[in-house]
Design a protein around this motif. Sequence first.
Motif, PDB file in Angstrom:
ATOM      1  N   VAL A  13       0.817  -1.212   0.000  1.00  0.00           N
ATOM      2  CA  VAL A  13       0.000   0.000   0.000  1.00  0.00           C
ATOM      3  C   VAL A  13       0.854   1.268   0.000  1.00  0.00           C
ATOM      4  O   VAL A  13       0.334   2.358  -0.181  1.00  0.00           O
ATOM      5  N   GLU A  14       2.160   1.083   0.190  1.00  0.00           N
ATOM      6  CA  GLU A  14       3.059   2.224   0.167  1.00  0.00           C
ATOM      7  C   GLU A  14       4.438   1.737  -0.274  1.00  0.00           C
ATOM      8  O   GLU A  14       4.932   0.738   0.232  1.00  0.00           O
ATOM      9  N   LYS A  15       5.028   2.418  -1.235  1.00  0.00           N
ATOM     10  CA  LYS A  15       6.348   2.031  -1.740  1.00  0.00           C
ATOM     11  C   LYS A  15       7.426   2.323  -0.704  1.00  0.00           C
ATOM     12  O   LYS A  15       7.279   3.217   0.129  1.00  0.00           O
ATOM     13  N   GLY A  16       8.514   1.579  -0.792  1.00  0.00           N
ATOM     14  CA  GLY A  16       9.671   1.849   0.044  1.00  0.00           C
ATOM     15  C   GLY A  16      10.372   3.112  -0.418  1.00  0.00           C
ATOM     16  O   GLY A  16      10.130   3.608  -1.519  1.00  0.00           O
ATOM     17  N   GLN A  17      11.241   3.651   0.428  1.00  0.00           N
ATOM     18  CA  GLN A  17      11.974   4.877   0.094  1.00  0.00           C
ATOM     19  C   GLN A  17      13.461   4.626   0.274  1.00  0.00           C
ATOM     20  O   GLN A  17      13.886   4.020   1.259  1.00  0.00           O
ATOM     21  N   GLU A  18      14.235   5.106  -0.673  1.00  0.00           N
ATOM     22  CA  GLU A  18      15.687   4.990  -0.608  1.00  0.00           C
ATOM     23  C   GLU A  18      16.231   5.931   0.466  1.00  0.00           C
ATOM     24  O   GLU A  18      15.585   6.915   0.823  1.00  0.00           O
ATOM     25  N   TYR A  30       3.003  -3.084   3.811  1.00  0.00           N
ATOM     26  CA  TYR A  30       2.068  -4.088   3.330  1.00  0.00           C
ATOM     27  C   TYR A  30       0.857  -4.142   4.247  1.00  0.00           C
ATOM     28  O   TYR A  30       0.942  -3.833   5.433  1.00  0.00           O
ATOM     29  N   ARG A  31      -0.256  -4.550   3.694  1.00  0.00           N
ATOM     30  CA  ARG A  31      -1.492  -4.694   4.454  1.00  0.00           C
ATOM     31  C   ARG A  31      -2.188  -5.965   3.991  1.00  0.00           C
ATOM     32  O   ARG A  31      -1.996  -6.415   2.870  1.00  0.00           O
ATOM     33  N   SER A  32      -3.016  -6.509   4.850  1.00  0.00           N
ATOM     34  CA  SER A  32      -3.809  -7.674   4.481  1.00  0.00           C
ATOM     35  C   SER A  32      -4.629  -7.350   3.234  1.00  0.00           C
ATOM     36  O   SER A  32      -5.174  -6.255   3.091  1.00  0.00           O
ATOM     37  N   ALA A  33      -4.721  -8.323   2.335  1.00  0.00           N
ATOM     38  CA  ALA A  33      -5.519  -8.134   1.122  1.00  0.00           C
ATOM     39  C   ALA A  33      -6.981  -7.847   1.457  1.00  0.00           C
ATOM     40  O   ALA A  33      -7.696  -7.218   0.682  1.00  0.00           O
ATOM     41  N   PHE A  34      -7.426  -8.288   2.638  1.00  0.00           N
ATOM     42  CA  PHE A  34      -8.807  -8.029   3.038  1.00  0.00           C
ATOM     43  C   PHE A  34      -9.044  -6.561   3.375  1.00  0.00           C
ATOM     44  O   PHE A  34     -10.177  -6.118   3.446  1.00  0.00           O
ATOM     45  N   ALA A  35      -7.969  -5.810   3.625  1.00  0.00           N
ATOM     46  CA  ALA A  35      -8.094  -4.395   3.985  1.00  0.00           C
ATOM     47  C   ALA A  35      -7.279  -3.529   3.032  1.00  0.00           C
ATOM     48  O   ALA A  35      -6.782  -2.481   3.407  1.00  0.00           O
ATOM     49  N   LYS A  36      -7.165  -3.959   1.781  1.00  0.00           N
ATOM     50  CA  LYS A  36      -6.308  -3.240   0.830  1.00  0.00           C
ATOM     51  C   LYS A  36      -6.750  -1.799   0.588  1.00  0.00           C
ATOM     52  O   LYS A  36      -5.937  -0.947   0.294  1.00  0.00           O
ATOM     53  N   ASP A  37      -8.040  -1.519   0.720  1.00  0.00           N
ATOM     54  CA  ASP A  37      -8.548  -0.169   0.485  1.00  0.00           C
ATOM     55  C   ASP A  37      -8.770   0.599   1.785  1.00  0.00           C
ATOM     56  O   ASP A  37      -9.444   1.618   1.802  1.00  0.00           O
TER      57      ASP A  37
END
Length: 141
Positions: A13-18, A30-37
Motif C-alpha cells: 500500500v506504500e512504496k519503500g523509500q531509498e 504491506y497490508r492484508s488483502a482483506f483491507a487493501k482499500d
Amino acid sequence: MGSSREMKHLVEVEKGQEAVDGRPSVGPVYRSAFAKDGFPPPVPGIDSCWDIFRLSAEKFPGRNMLGRREVVDGKAGKYVWMTYKEVYDTVIKLGASLRSCGIEQGGRCGIYGANCTEWVISMEVNLLHNLSKSCGAIDWV
C-alpha cells in the motif's frame, strides 16, 4: 520479501523509500488483502480486547476455546478442552477473587509462567479488570 515469493494475502500500500541525506531507507508497507482499500469500520460494541473475548463467549458458549494434553504414564494423551463458557466463568470467578484481595482496577497483577491455559485465563482477568501486567506472579497448583 523477495520478488520470487508470491504474496497472495498481502498487498503493498506504500512504496519503500531509498536513503536520502543521511536518513535511512524505509521498506514498503504491506497490508492484508482483506483491507487493501483501508481498514473496515470498528464493530459496534467492541472497544477492547475484553469485548472480543466476552462477545465470543456469548456467541459460542459451547465451542472449544482452550485445550491441553493429558499426560498418561509420562506421555502426551488426548486433548481436554474448556469451552468459551467454562473459560468465561473461570475468568469471572478469578477476577472476583483478585478484587476481594484488594487488587483494584488499574492495579498491578503480573503473569509469570509458560504459555498454558492458566496463562490465557489470567490474561483475560487482567483485561476484564484493567490490571496492568508488570511485576508479580500468579501460581496455579
